[in-house]
Design an enzyme around this catalytic site. Structure first.
Site, mmCIF file in Angstrom:
data_model
loop_
_atom_site.group_PDB
_atom_site.id
_atom_site.type_symbol
_atom_site.label_atom_id
_atom_site.label_comp_id
_atom_site.label_asym_id
_atom_site.label_seq_id
_atom_site.Cartn_x
_atom_site.Cartn_y
_atom_site.Cartn_z
ATOM 1 N N LYS A 1 0.671 -1.264 -0.110
ATOM 2 C CA LYS A 1 -0.207 -0.027 -0.165
ATOM 3 C C LYS A 1 0.763 1.365 -0.186
ATOM 4 O O LYS A 1 0.772 2.324 -0.518
ATOM 5 C CB LYS A 1 -1.088 0.007 1.163
ATOM 6 C CG LYS A 1 -0.189 0.182 2.444
ATOM 7 C CD LYS A 1 -1.219 0.271 3.584
ATOM 8 C CE LYS A 1 -0.685 0.381 4.848
ATOM 9 N NZ LYS A 1 -0.272 1.787 5.108
ATOM 10 N N THR A 2 1.911 1.214 0.581
ATOM 11 C CA THR A 2 2.749 2.440 0.829
ATOM 12 C C THR A 2 3.525 2.844 -0.601
ATOM 13 O O THR A 2 3.563 3.688 -1.097
ATOM 14 C CB THR A 2 3.875 2.331 1.857
ATOM 15 O OG1 THR A 2 3.385 2.005 3.068
ATOM 16 C CG2 THR A 2 4.704 3.643 2.074
ATOM 17 N N ASP B 1 -3.791 7.704 4.486
ATOM 18 C CA ASP B 1 -3.270 6.024 4.705
ATOM 19 C C ASP B 1 -3.988 5.835 6.047
ATOM 20 O O ASP B 1 -4.495 6.523 6.758
ATOM 21 C CB ASP B 1 -1.985 6.161 4.800
ATOM 22 C CG ASP B 1 -1.251 4.917 4.857
ATOM 23 O OD1 ASP B 1 -1.853 4.136 4.312
ATOM 24 O OD2 ASP B 1 0.045 4.783 5.225
ATOM 25 N N GLU B 2 -4.208 4.492 6.113
ATOM 26 C CA GLU B 2 -4.538 3.499 7.074
ATOM 27 C C GLU B 2 -6.195 4.163 7.398
ATOM 28 O O GLU B 2 -6.491 4.395 8.703
ATOM 29 C CB GLU B 2 -3.961 3.887 8.386
ATOM 30 C CG GLU B 2 -2.518 3.506 8.098
ATOM 31 C CD GLU B 2 -2.408 1.820 8.071
ATOM 32 O OE1 GLU B 2 -3.371 1.156 8.180
ATOM 33 O OE2 GLU B 2 -1.285 1.445 8.258
ATOM 34 N N GLN C 1 -8.041 -4.829 8.871
ATOM 35 C CA GLN C 1 -7.072 -4.598 9.820
ATOM 36 C C GLN C 1 -7.547 -3.620 10.794
ATOM 37 O O GLN C 1 -6.790 -2.782 11.404
ATOM 38 C CB GLN C 1 -5.935 -4.285 9.212
ATOM 39 C CG GLN C 1 -5.208 -5.295 8.602
ATOM 40 C CD GLN C 1 -3.875 -5.120 7.863
ATOM 41 O OE1 GLN C 1 -2.989 -5.209 8.680
ATOM 42 N NE2 GLN C 1 -3.783 -5.119 6.659
#
Length: 667
Positions: free
Chosen positions: A34-35, A212-213, A244
């Site tokens: 993902k990064t 992100d996240e 997650q």
């Protein structure tokens, strides 16, 4: 000219990177890059001619923000990379508030209260608000206040004891010109919502917003995202994995990612499912587990390689045997050359589970590092220095002033301090103003009044010097500490020479950090204090350390990876935790187990105990129901007794001898 390469990306990643306009939801499973995808998207946008200064990426930890900036710098020209904004939510909110906090009635040099500061203030308030027969736990009060702020509740909504404490806490923060971390979010959202010109200013600075996240965002963070984007459709790209989402207890709302299209209509949804971390044996077991969660975006992780080693599920007699078994497995694994200690992690649900492991690792002299030690910024001497800096910037910060007024002792007794607090409250003055007021000093003894004036004059003189252009702030602070005898008093309070040296080195390190900051940025104390405040945010990752087995909780392990993972204590009542059954949060416990499983790259060993010591007594345990859910191909159930009674293979004997030789060499 950009330097990133599109052919390094798989098909799904490429689709996400080259999305042009409108909302984009990237469902990135564990270990799916993902990064890499989010940074490649930023580089692609710049290559398409987008203004890098109007690309804003937001994440949760300082480490993640730094890593993002570093990766972007490798993909685009240095001048362009510097213009891209990559920060935590709190760092972004701090920038928003430093510019316009006066619209909410704050001075722009407001102080930031961390958890320790909050607890100290709340404890003081509880002693004043509670009746003699009333009790309120300080940590509980802090958690309830935090929950209230993140849900948009106000103290006026609650007439209970906690409501009274909350109301007084808000008043005290306002009087101190201070905010806590929850306020940074809440006040930023309020500022952007209530002042269209402020919102328009920040929207003009944000052509593309990447988050992100996203599964870890709460209600306020979702509102902040909504306030920052504009256009029809808005260019908002969020990356996350609902499988997650494990921070519900901290306010995270998995519904933000599950119902993304309700907030940003007609999004493009792209799933990243090709895993670059684990074997198919591990991924298949994890897929079977998480499929039991009813409310999720369907995903199926896979990797193009072979199955790898089977996942081992081992039943052991008790928790002490479990610790010894894991220790011997690690000892057999590492000396044979198949892994170094830092490639191994033991992961557990509760911090208390580490004690027996530590005993066993020490006994066999296996190096380890326990993640979750005390933060540098939480040490007493660092808190003292931070308080000194805060007072030099903002003498109206009563909390910081109270911390340093007798550190070191100055002959200002508790009675004089209490009298000053009362005088400041009655006359609506800051504590520092009260200390210099003639009427207050007249009520003190001559000796005490003299000590108070000496202290106040020292602070005032240092405040004047600190405002001199080009002043060496680190040298000034060091001089102030020497003149008041702080370091000598700190050493006297230590119980050993080792502690004294450690604390002295921490003070020197803090002064070095201040000096380095001033050379690096040419900015003053406020900038340094902001940096410290943001660094004190709770990180979820361990610092780099010497070679050693990592002992870590499931929550702290998120985002990390290890070649070999031992996941221990997988019993009903522990994982899932007993509390989750009453609260109806079994799904989050399943996600927690899923996170633990997907940390493993090459091998995964799961253990559960038939009995476990609780409160000094052995208690019968049942295997976690999650173990039934992972059963299938490439998952082997074994018992400790079977393993111990099995004849040793020739390779196992060689491994044992290697372990013994290594153990003797360490002695």
């Amino acid at each position: 000219m950009s330097r990133f390469r599109l052919f390094d990306l798989n098909t799904a990643q490429l689709q996400a990177v080259q999305h042009e306009e409108g909302p984009l939801l990237i469902l990135a499973g564990a270990g799916t890059g993902k990064t890499r995808t989010i940074t490649a998207r930023i580089a692609w946008l710049i290559a398409q001619g987008e203004d890098p200064s109007k690309i804003r990426a937001v994440t949760f930890t300082n480490k993640a923000a730094r890593e993002m900036k570093e990766r972007i710098a490798e993909m685009v020209e240095p001048e362009e990379a510097k213009l891209v904004s990559a920060s935590t939510f709190h760092a972004l909110c701090l920038r928003i508030l430093r510019a316009d906090a006066q619209r909410l009635g704050y001075k722009t040099n407001f102080s930031i209260f961390d958890e320790s500061d909050q607890l100290g203030l709340i404890k003081k308030i509880i002693t004043r608000v509670c009746a003699r027969d009333e009790k309120l736990d300080v940590q509980l009060a802090k958690n309830l206040i935090s929950k209230a702020k993140n849900n948009g509740w106000t103290a006026r909504d609650d007439e209970s004891l906690i409501g009274a404490v909350f109301h007084r806490y808000e008043q005290e923060l306002r009087a101190l010109n201070a905010m806590d971390f929850d306020d940074l979010l809440a006040h930023s959202v309020r500022l952007l919502s209530e002042f269209p010109e402020v919102r328009a200013k920040w929207q003009a600075k944000t052509r593309h917003l990447l988050v992100d996240e996203f599964q870890d965002t709460n209600r306020l963070q979702l509102e902040l995202v909504s306030c920052l984007v504009s256009g029809k459709p808005p260019n908002v790209c969020v990356v996350g994995d609902d499988d997650q989402s494990i921070y519900g207890w901290r306010g995270a709302e998995v519904s933000n990612i599950l119902e993304f299209e309700n907030h940003f209509p007609n999004p493009r949804i792209i799933r990243l499912e090709q895993n670059y971390r684990s074997t198919n044996s591990i991924l298949s077991a994890a897929n079977r587990l998480i499929a039991h969660n009813p409310r999720r975006h369907p995903k199926k992780l896979w990797c193009p390689g072979q199955h790898g080693e089977s996942v081992r599920v081992i039943a052991v007699p008790d928790d002490r045997t479990e610790a010894e078994f894991v220790t011997h497995e690690v000892a057999a694994l590492c000396p044979a050359g198949s892994a170094s200690h830092k490639q191994v992690a033991v992961i557990y649900r509760m911090n208390a589970q580490s004690r027996l492991l530590e005993e066993s690792f020490r006994r066999l002299r296996i190096p380890y590092r326990l993640v979750g030690g005390r933060s540098f910024f939480e040490r007493r001497e660092i808190k003292d220095l931070t308080a000194y800096i805060t007072v030099l910037l903002n003498p109206s910060d009563d909390g910081s002033l109270l911390r340093i007024i007798n550190s070191p002792p100055r002959g200002i007794g508790a009675t004089a301090v209490e009298l000053a607090l009362t005088f400041s409250a009655e006359n609506k003055l800051s504590l520092f103003q009260a200390l210099r007021h003639g009427d207050y000093l007249a009520a003190c003894t001559l000796k005490t009044a003299d000590a108070i004036l000496t202290f106040a004059d020292e602070i005032e003189a240092a405040r004047v010097r600190i405002q001199t252009p080009g002043v060496d702030c680190a040298h000034l602070l060091s001089t102030l500490l020497d003149e008041c005898g702080y370091l000598s008093d700190l050493k006297r309070s230590c119980r050993s020479s080792e502690e004294s040296l450690s604390r002295e080195e921490n003070v020197k390190e803090m002064l070095r950090a201040l000096g380095d900051h001033q050379k690096r940025t040419r900015q003053g104390l406020q900038s340094f204090l902001d940096e410290i405040s943001l660094d004190r945010e709770r990180e979820e990752d361990p610092k780099e350390a010497a070679d050693g087995v990592t002992l870590i909780t499931l929550h702290a392990a998120k985002g990390l990876e290890f070649a070999h993972v031992f996941l221990i204590g997988v019993e009903d009542g522990l994982l899932p935790h007993e509390r989750s059954k009453a609260e109806g949060s079994i799904d989050e416990e399943r996600r927690l187990f899923y996170v633990g499983m997907t940390r493993a790259m090459r091998s995964l060993v799961i253990t559960w105990c038939r009995s476990r010591k609780k409160f000094g007594k052995a208690v019968y345990c049942r295997p976690s129901p999650f173990l039934q859910e992972i059963r299938g191909p490439q998952v082997d159930d074994q018992s400790y007794e079977e393993l111990m009674n099995r004849p040793m293979e020739r390779e196992d004997v060689a491994t044992q001898f290697a372990r013994l030789r290594a153990q003797l060499a360490r002695q």
